[in-house]
Design an enzyme around this catalytic site. Structure first.
Site, PDB file in Angstrom:
ATOM      1  N   GLY A  40      -1.422  62.890  16.833  1.00  8.07           N
ATOM      2  CA  GLY A  40      -0.138  62.637  16.164  1.00  8.07           C
ATOM      3  C   GLY A  40      -0.335  61.626  15.062  1.00  8.07           C
ATOM      4  O   GLY A  40      -0.829  61.980  13.990  1.00  8.07           O
ATOM      5  N   SER A 107      -8.240  64.083  16.240  1.00  7.64           N
ATOM      6  CA  SER A 107      -7.263  63.834  15.178  1.00  7.64           C
ATOM      7  C   SER A 107      -6.825  62.368  15.231  1.00  7.64           C
ATOM      8  O   SER A 107      -7.702  61.499  15.238  1.00  7.64           O
ATOM      9  CB  SER A 107      -6.121  64.826  15.376  1.00  7.64           C
ATOM     10  N   TRP A 108      -5.501  62.099  15.384  1.00  9.38           N
ATOM     11  CA  TRP A 108      -5.104  60.692  15.561  1.00  9.38           C
ATOM     12  C   TRP A 108      -5.808  60.089  16.778  1.00  9.38           C
ATOM     13  O   TRP A 108      -6.126  58.899  16.806  1.00  9.38           O
ATOM     14  CB  TRP A 108      -3.585  60.549  15.665  1.00  9.38           C
ATOM     15  N   ASP A 264     -10.923  72.855   9.033  1.00 12.70           N
ATOM     16  CA  ASP A 264      -9.836  71.949   9.420  1.00 12.70           C
ATOM     17  C   ASP A 264      -9.167  71.469   8.140  1.00 12.70           C
ATOM     18  O   ASP A 264      -9.754  70.703   7.372  1.00 12.70           O
ATOM     19  CB  ASP A 264     -10.434  70.767  10.211  1.00 12.70           C
ATOM     20  N   HIS A 292      -8.301  72.966  12.774  1.00 11.37           N
ATOM     21  CA  HIS A 292      -8.092  71.607  13.265  1.00 11.37           C
ATOM     22  C   HIS A 292      -7.974  71.502  14.784  1.00 11.37           C
ATOM     23  O   HIS A 292      -8.482  70.564  15.387  1.00 11.37           O
ATOM     24  CB  HIS A 292      -6.809  71.053  12.619  1.00 11.37           C
TER      25      HIS A 292
HETATM   26  C1  LIG Z   1      -2.097  64.163  11.105  1.00 14.50           C
HETATM   27  N1  LIG Z   1      -1.998  64.241  12.561  1.00 14.50           N
HETATM   28  C2  LIG Z   1      -3.061  64.914  13.162  1.00 14.50           C
HETATM   29  C3  LIG Z   1      -2.984  64.784  14.647  1.00 14.50           C
HETATM   30  O1  LIG Z   1      -3.241  63.741  15.211  1.00 14.50           O
HETATM   31  C4  LIG Z   1      -2.539  65.945  15.390  1.00 14.50           C
HETATM   32  N2  LIG Z   1      -2.637  67.193  15.012  1.00 14.50           N
HETATM   33  N3  LIG Z   1      -2.106  67.938  16.025  1.00 14.50           N
HETATM   34  C5  LIG Z   1      -1.724  67.130  16.975  1.00 14.50           C
HETATM   35  C6  LIG Z   1      -1.086  67.552  18.264  1.00 14.50           C
HETATM   36  C7  LIG Z   1      -2.063  68.418  19.061  1.00 14.50           C
HETATM   37  C8  LIG Z   1      -0.711  66.339  19.115  1.00 14.50           C
HETATM   38  C9  LIG Z   1       0.162  68.344  17.964  1.00 14.50           C
HETATM   39  O2  LIG Z   1      -1.977  65.866  16.628  1.00 14.50           O
END
Ligand SMILES: CNCC(=O)c1nnc(C(C)(C)C)o1
Length: 313
Positions: A40, A107-108, A264, A292
């Protein structure tokens, strides 16, 4: 993937006067501890997040970060910064009487994993990271201003729709105004559009299930508001802080596996490569047929294999 087991312990931890965090423990009570840091920010956890780990080998800890998932108050931006979350991870570790643990994040979640490891390197056994994200302005610009838009023009059209043309020069700032509007319908409309943009671009082959997630108001509200709050504040970090040589020096002894989707568009491969250049010891793989999401087949396979290998540490 391993089966979607049920937790043997769930609980809530009051980490400040305002924030109460949901956490759960599953797998082997005597296993090697691993903490899962969700994305997120604001994405929250789900039962599927337990399936990366062998439940016979690992004691699996999931928790919903401030304002996310089942943690309360939902979507709260107060006292919600990267460094509050780093302190929360330590509070959960101490609450569960864990000395050291494996850290897993995408990701985050990869951002928070690096921030936590650089703050507490002596508490980290290994790092398994996916879709590297360090919140540099170039990363945010590519996804939210001008980059991914060239690959998904139809989804981009929906993403910019709520924003008046005169405000489109800074989309993150323009969305900040709408996501924090006094009018609930304005907030929810913006949250759905913000969340749908990410869900529509997270896989090589767009997932209808992901898109449906973005239409759930409660989830979209928390995801969009918290993500946007962190991005307007550039993650509460110096530009490129997580990649600074003196920060990397603190963690370069920690075994680190990085799995990066070649296609990604949310957190493009360039940041994973920058991490590799700053930290040559990391074991980096570009998954040739993945975007991603951690649930891309090639990505999830390599993530499970990485954790299977680290279970001997
Ligand atoms: C820019 N935010 C990327 C990230 O952390 C992210 N992408 N998808 C998610 C979830 C799987 C939590 C929806 O988090």
């Amino acid at each position: 993937m391993y089966p979607e087991i049920e937790p043997f312990e769930t609980g809530r931890l009051q980490v400040s006067d305002l924030h109460n965090l949901y956490y759960e423990v599953s797998g082997n009570k005597s296993g090697k501890p691993v903490v899962f840091l969700h994305g997120g920010p604001g994405g929250g956890t789900s039962p599927k997040d337990r399936t990366f780990f062998n439940p016979e080998k690992y004691k699996i800890i999931l928790f919903d970060q401030r304002g996310s998932g089942q943690s309360t108050p939902s979507a709260s931006l107060e006292e919600n910064t990267t460094w509050d979350l780093v302190k929360d991870i330590e509070k959960i570790r101490e609450h569960l009487k864990i000395d050291k643990w494996h850290v897993f994040g995408g990701s985050w979640g990869s951002t928070l994993s690096l921030a936590y490891a650089e703050a507490h390197p002596d508490r980290v056994i290994s790092l398994t990271l996916r879709g590297i994200f360090t919140l540099r302005k170039s990363e945010l610009d590519f996804f939210y201003q001008n980059g991914a838009s060239h690959l998904f023009p139809e989804a981009w059209e929906e993403y910019i729709a709520p924003i008046p043309e005169a405000e489109r020069r800074d989309m993150v700032l323009a969305y900040h105004a709408q996501l924090n509007s006094a009018d609930e319908e304005t907030r929810l409309k913006a949250a759905r559009a913000w969340s749908k943009w990410e869900m529509a671009t997270s896989r090589l082959f767009v997932s209808a299930e992901d898109i449906k997630k973005a239409e759930a108001d409660d989830w979209a509200n928390a995801f969009a508001r918290i993500e946007n709050h962190y991005f307007v504040n550039e993650g509460f970090m110096r530009q490129g802080q997580l990649l600074d040589p003196q920060e990397i020096e603190k963690i370069r002894h920690i075994p680190c596996r990085v799995i990066q989707g070649r296609y990604d568009v949310v957190c493009p491969a360039t940041t994973a490569y920058a991490l590799k250049k700053a930290w040559p010891e990391v074991d980096l793989t570009f998954v040739p047929d993945a975007g991603h999401s951690a649930r891309e087949p090639g990505t999830s396979k390599l993530l499970v294999e990485a954790m299977d290998k680290f279970s001997d540490l």
